[in-house]
Design a protein around this motif. Structure first.
Motif, mmCIF file in Angstrom:
data_model
loop_
_atom_site.group_PDB
_atom_site.id
_atom_site.type_symbol
_atom_site.label_atom_id
_atom_site.label_comp_id
_atom_site.label_asym_id
_atom_site.label_seq_id
_atom_site.Cartn_x
_atom_site.Cartn_y
_atom_site.Cartn_z
ATOM 1 N N LYS A 1 18.391 17.905 21.841
ATOM 2 C CA LYS A 1 19.643 17.743 21.108
ATOM 3 C C LYS A 1 19.416 16.682 20.024
ATOM 4 O O LYS A 1 19.163 15.531 20.327
ATOM 5 C CB LYS A 1 20.763 17.319 22.039
ATOM 6 N N ALA A 2 19.503 17.116 18.794
ATOM 7 C CA ALA A 2 19.278 16.193 17.664
ATOM 8 C C ALA A 2 20.478 16.232 16.734
ATOM 9 O O ALA A 2 21.076 17.295 16.501
ATOM 10 C CB ALA A 2 18.014 16.589 16.917
ATOM 11 N N ASP A 3 20.849 15.092 16.211
ATOM 12 C CA ASP A 3 21.961 15.033 15.264
ATOM 13 C C ASP A 3 21.565 15.714 13.962
ATOM 14 O O ASP A 3 20.434 15.540 13.479
ATOM 15 C CB ASP A 3 22.343 13.574 14.973
ATOM 16 N N PRO A 4 22.481 16.489 13.384
ATOM 17 C CA PRO A 4 22.178 17.146 12.106
ATOM 18 C C PRO A 4 21.781 16.110 11.039
ATOM 19 O O PRO A 4 22.416 15.065 10.918
ATOM 20 C CB PRO A 4 23.517 17.817 11.735
ATOM 21 N N GLY A 5 20.704 16.397 10.329
ATOM 22 C CA GLY A 5 20.251 15.493 9.280
ATOM 23 C C GLY A 5 19.383 14.345 9.754
ATOM 24 O O GLY A 5 18.864 13.572 8.947
ATOM 25 N N SER A 6 19.217 14.216 11.100
ATOM 26 C CA SER A 6 18.395 13.126 11.640
ATOM 27 C C SER A 6 16.925 13.439 11.448
ATOM 28 O O SER A 6 16.526 14.585 11.204
ATOM 29 C CB SER A 6 18.696 12.908 13.124
ATOM 30 N N ALA A 7 16.092 12.400 11.586
ATOM 31 C CA ALA A 7 14.633 12.593 11.465
ATOM 32 C C ALA A 7 14.138 13.553 12.535
ATOM 33 O O ALA A 7 13.309 14.436 12.252
ATOM 34 C CB ALA A 7 13.926 11.244 11.598
ATOM 35 N N LEU A 8 14.676 13.439 13.758
ATOM 36 C CA LEU A 8 14.259 14.332 14.834
ATOM 37 C C LEU A 8 14.564 15.784 14.497
ATOM 38 O O LEU A 8 13.731 16.677 14.718
ATOM 39 C CB LEU A 8 14.944 13.919 16.154
ATOM 40 N N GLN A 9 15.743 16.030 13.922
ATOM 41 C CA GLN A 9 16.114 17.407 13.552
ATOM 42 C C GLN A 9 15.175 17.957 12.479
ATOM 43 O O GLN A 9 14.782 19.125 12.523
ATOM 44 C CB GLN A 9 17.568 17.455 13.052
ATOM 45 N N GLU A 10 14.790 17.109 11.554
ATOM 46 C CA GLU A 10 13.856 17.537 10.510
ATOM 47 C C GLU A 10 12.497 17.910 11.096
ATOM 48 O O GLU A 10 11.882 18.902 10.694
ATOM 49 C CB GLU A 10 13.675 16.414 9.470
ATOM 50 N N TYR A 11 12.035 17.128 12.062
ATOM 51 C CA TYR A 11 10.754 17.436 12.699
ATOM 52 C C TYR A 11 10.842 18.747 13.478
ATOM 53 O O TYR A 11 9.898 19.557 13.470
ATOM 54 C CB TYR A 11 10.325 16.300 13.640
ATOM 55 N N ILE A 12 11.964 18.965 14.170
ATOM 56 C CA ILE A 12 12.149 20.219 14.918
ATOM 57 C C ILE A 12 12.146 21.407 13.958
ATOM 58 O O ILE A 12 11.509 22.439 14.219
ATOM 59 C CB ILE A 12 13.472 20.176 15.737
ATOM 60 N N ASN A 13 12.852 21.255 12.834
ATOM 61 C CA ASN A 13 12.879 22.339 11.833
ATOM 62 C C ASN A 13 11.476 22.640 11.322
ATOM 63 O O ASN A 13 11.104 23.811 11.115
ATOM 64 C CB ASN A 13 13.790 21.956 10.659
ATOM 65 N N SER A 14 10.698 21.577 11.123
ATOM 66 C CA SER A 14 9.333 21.750 10.631
ATOM 67 C C SER A 14 8.486 22.513 11.641
ATOM 68 O O SER A 14 7.679 23.378 11.274
ATOM 69 C CB SER A 14 8.721 20.381 10.340
ATOM 70 N N ILE A 15 8.664 22.207 12.933
ATOM 71 C CA ILE A 15 7.930 22.921 13.984
ATOM 72 C C ILE A 15 8.374 24.377 14.042
ATOM 73 O O ILE A 15 7.551 25.295 14.114
ATOM 74 C CB ILE A 15 8.145 22.226 15.353
ATOM 75 N N ASN A 16 9.675 24.596 14.011
ATOM 76 C CA ASN A 16 10.206 25.965 14.086
ATOM 77 C C ASN A 16 9.707 26.827 12.932
ATOM 78 O O ASN A 16 9.489 28.036 13.085
ATOM 79 C CB ASN A 16 11.733 25.944 14.096
ATOM 80 N N LEU B 1 10.752 9.752 21.469
ATOM 81 C CA LEU B 1 10.557 11.204 21.327
ATOM 82 C C LEU B 1 10.380 11.619 19.870
ATOM 83 O O LEU B 1 9.563 12.480 19.551
ATOM 84 C CB LEU B 1 11.752 11.934 21.946
ATOM 85 N N LYS B 2 11.125 10.988 18.975
ATOM 86 C CA LYS B 2 11.038 11.388 17.567
ATOM 87 C C LYS B 2 9.640 11.181 17.002
ATOM 88 O O LYS B 2 9.169 11.963 16.179
ATOM 89 C CB LYS B 2 12.082 10.648 16.724
ATOM 90 N N HIS B 3 8.929 10.124 17.502
ATOM 91 C CA HIS B 3 7.555 9.876 17.043
ATOM 92 C C HIS B 3 6.597 10.936 17.593
ATOM 93 O O HIS B 3 5.646 11.328 16.914
ATOM 94 C CB HIS B 3 7.094 8.484 17.472
ATOM 95 N N VAL B 4 6.875 11.390 18.835
ATOM 96 C CA VAL B 4 6.042 12.433 19.444
ATOM 97 C C VAL B 4 6.216 13.744 18.690
ATOM 98 O O VAL B 4 5.240 14.392 18.288
ATOM 99 C CB VAL B 4 6.414 12.608 20.932
ATOM 100 N N VAL B 5 7.471 14.143 18.465
ATOM 101 C CA VAL B 5 7.775 15.409 17.785
ATOM 102 C C VAL B 5 7.254 15.375 16.350
ATOM 103 O O VAL B 5 6.762 16.384 15.823
ATOM 104 C CB VAL B 5 9.294 15.684 17.822
#
Length: 507
Positions: A463-478, A429-433
Motif C-alpha cells: 500500500k503506497a500513497d499516490p505520488g509517493s516515492a514508493l508508488q513510483e518505484y512500484i510503477n517502475s517495476i510494473n 521498504l522504499k529503499h529495497v523496492v
C-alpha cells in the motif's frame, strides 16, 4: 623516679605508639574494618604521629593514612579537612626516602577520587614537592611521586596542565628510560594521563621526545609495561593527523602487530585502540596500516577475542573502510565481513552491536560490489531485526537503520534483498523496492525470478500513497512486465476471474 625508670617509661611510650600505628596500618588493609576505624576518629589520632620523633612511626602513620584515604572519598576528604596534606608536603622535602614514598602514597590516595580532591592536593603545594621527589636517586620514591602526578593529571585538562607547568613531563620521560620496570610502567601511565585531554597537552609530551622512548618498549617482555606504552601512544595519536603521523614515523609498524597475539588481553586491546586512533584520521594513515598487514591481523584478533576487548578492533575496521572504496575492499578481501557477522551473532552488549552495525555501513556504502559482499553474509536481516527490536537501545536502532540504508542504496544483489520485501517497515521498504526498480529493467533473468519467487505478487500487495516515492518505484517495476501479468498478481484478481466464470454463458 630514677633515670632508668624514666627511660623505661619513654621506651614503653614509643613501643605503644609503634604498635598502634602498625596495627592501624594492618587493619586498614581490610575493607570490613574501615567504617569502625573511621567512627573511632582514627584520622585525628594518626595526624600527630606524622611528626613523631621516630621515623618508622612517621612512615607507618603515613602508610595507614594512605590506605584509609584510598578506600573512599569521605576518608580522603577527612585527610584534607584535617590539615594533614600541608604536613605531608612539608615532610616530603625533609624526611628520608621511606617517608617520602609513604607521603606520596597518601597524596595519590587522596587525589584519585575526584577533580576537587586532586585540586585540593595541588592547592597545598604538592606538585613542586612531587616534582622534586622525581629527582631523587631512589627509584621507589620516583615511582611513588610519578604515580601521584598521574592520578592528579588524569581528571581533567586543567589539572593536567598544572602538572605540566610544574615541570613533570621531562622527568617522567627520563623515568621511562630508567632500568626499573615498575618505574617505567608508572611513568608511561602518567604520560598517558597527561596526553589524553587535549592536542596541546599531547604535543607537550611529544616535544620532550617521549614517542621515541615509548616506541623502544613495544616489544618489552613485561605485559603491564606494554599496556601503558600502547595506552600512551594511543592517547597521543587520537588528537590530530600530525600527532598520529609522529607516532607512525617512530617505525612501530609492523612490529606492533606481533602484540596482537600477546597472551595479555589488555595489551591486545590497547594495540587495536592505537590502530583505531591512527586509522581514523586519513586514508593515507589507513593505507599504511593496510600495507603492513594490519587489517588481516585485526580480523584474526576479532576471531580470538570476545566482549569489550573486541570493540576497538571493530571500530578500526569501520574507520579504514570509511575512507575509500579501495580501503573498504581491503577489509572485504581480508575476510572482515564474515568475521564481523560472527561478532554480531556472538555479542550481547548493545554498544558493541551498534559499533558492528556502523562498521557494516562503512564497508557496504561505496559500490554495488561492496554492498553485495555485506549482503551475501546475511547481514541485512540481522540489521533489520536490530532496528525493529523495541528492546534495542536508541543508539543501536539509529546505527542499524543508517547502515541498512547505506548498504541498500548500493545493493543490486536481488536474492539478498528479496527477504526484506516481507519484513521491512515502509521507511526501509522504499529503499529495497527502489533497488528492484533499478535492476529489473536491465535483467531479464532477474525479472523471471522475481515473478516465480513471489516478489512481484508481494509488490502488488504493498500500500503506497499516490505520488509517493514508493508508488513510483512500484510503477517502475510494473512497467517491466506485461499488463496481464501485473493484473494476475494483483490482490483480488482471482475473485475477479471467478466472477467472470460465474457470469460466463457458454454458447
Amino acid at each position: 623516679m630514677n633515670q632508668r625508670q624514666v627511660l623505661q617509661v619513654f621506651e614503653q611510650y614509643q613501643k605503644s605508639r609503634t604498635q598502634f600505628v602498625q596495627t592501624i596500618a594492618e587493619l586498614a588493609t581490610r575493607p570490613q574494618n574501615i567504617e569502625t576505624l573511621q567512627n573511632a576518629g582514627v584520622m585525628s589520632l594518626l595526624r600527630p604521629l606524622l611528626l613523631d620523633v621516630v621515623p618508622t612511626i612517621q612512615q607507618t602513620a603515613a602508610l595507614a593514612l594512605g590506605r584509609l584515604a584510598s578506600y573512599n572519598e569521605d576518608l580522603a576528604e577527612a585527610v584534607v579537612k584535617g590539615d594533614i596534606l600541608p604536613q605531608l608536603i612539608y615532610s616530603l622535602a625533609e624526611q628520608n626516602r621511606f617517608y617520602k614514598k609513604a607521603a606520596a602514597f597518601v597524596l595519590r590516595a587522596v587525589a584519585k577520587h575526584s577533580p576537587a580532591l586532586a585540586q585540593a592536593v595541588v592547592d597545598c603545594g604538592a606538585l613542586d614537592a612531587l616534582v622534586i621527589s622525581m629527582e631523587e636517586f631512589d627509584p621507589d620514591v620516583k615511582e611513588a611521586a610519578a604515580w601521584a602526578l598521574g592520578y592528579i593529571a588524569r581528571h581533567n585538562a586543567n589539572l593536567s596542565q598544572e602538572v605540566v607547568d610544574a615541570g613533570a613531563v621531562p622527568l617522567l620521560v627520563l623515568c621511562i628510560q630508567e632500568p626499573e620496570v615498575a618505574l617505567k610502567r608508572i611513568a608511561a601511565s602518567a604520560l598517558s594521563d597527561i596526553a589524553k585531554h587535549s592536542p596541546e597537552l599531547a604535543q607537550t609530551v611529544v616535544d620532550t621526545g617521549a614517542i621515541a622512548h615509548l616506541a623502544q618498549m613495544i616489544l618489552n617482555p613485561d605485559a603491564k609495561l606494554k599496556r601503558q606504552v600502547f595506552s600512551a601512544l594511543s592517547q597521543i595519536s587520537k588528537h590530530s593527523v600530525d600527532l598520529a603521523e609522529m607516532v607512525v614515523e617512530a617505525e612501530i609498524f609492523p612490529a606492533v602487530l606481533a602484540c596482537l597475539r600477546d597472551p595479555d588481553e589488555y595489551v591486545r586491546k590497547n594495540v587495536t585502540t592505537l590502530m583505531r586512533e591512527i586509522t581514523k584520521h586519513t586514508p593515507e594513515l589507513s593505507q599504511m596500516i593496510v600495507n603492513t598487514g594490519g587489517v588481516a591481523a585485526v580480523v584474526d584478533y576479532l576471531g580470538d577475542s570476545h566482549g569489550n576487548v573486541r570493540l576497538s578492533g571493530i571500530m578500526m575496521l569501520g574507520y579504514v573502510a570509511a575512507h575509500s572504496e579501495n580501503l573498504a575492499m581491503a577489509v572485504i578481501v581480508s575476510k572482515g565481513v564474515p568475521q564481523l557477522a560472527i561478532c554480531l551473532s556472538e555479542e550481547t552488549e548493545e554498544h558493541i552491536k551498534a559499533a558492528i552495525a556502523w562498521a557494516f555501513g562503512q564497508i557496504g556504502r561505496h559500490t554495488p560490489e561492496h554492498a553485495r559482499a555485506v549482503a551475501t553474509a546475511n547481514v541485512l536481516p540481522n540489521l533489520l531485526a536490530l532496528y525493529m527490536d523495541t528492546d534495542s537501545s536508541e543508539d543501536l536502532q539509529v546505527k542499524a537503520k543508517k547502515a541498512l540504508k547505506s548498504i541498500l542504496q548500493k545493493c543490486t544483489y536481488l536474492p539478498a534483498l528479496e527477504p526484506l520485501l516481507y519484513e521491512a517497515p515502509s521507511n526501509i521498504l522504499k529503499h529495497v523496492v527502489c533497488q528492484f526498480s533499478k535492476v529489473l529493467p536491465r535483467d531479464s533473468k532477474a525479472r523471471r525470478l522475481f515473478v516465480t519467487s513471489g516478489g512481484l505478487k508481494k509488490v502488488q500487495e504493498m500500500k503506497a500513497d499516490p505520488g509517493s516515492a514508493l508508488q513510483e518505484y512500484i510503477n517502475s517495476i510494473n512497467s517491466c512486465y506485461p499488463e496481464e501479468i501485473v493484473r494476475y498478481y494483483s490482490p483480488g484478481y482471482s475473485e475477479t476471474l471467478l466472477e467472470r466464470v460465474e457470469k460466463y454463458q457458454p454458447v
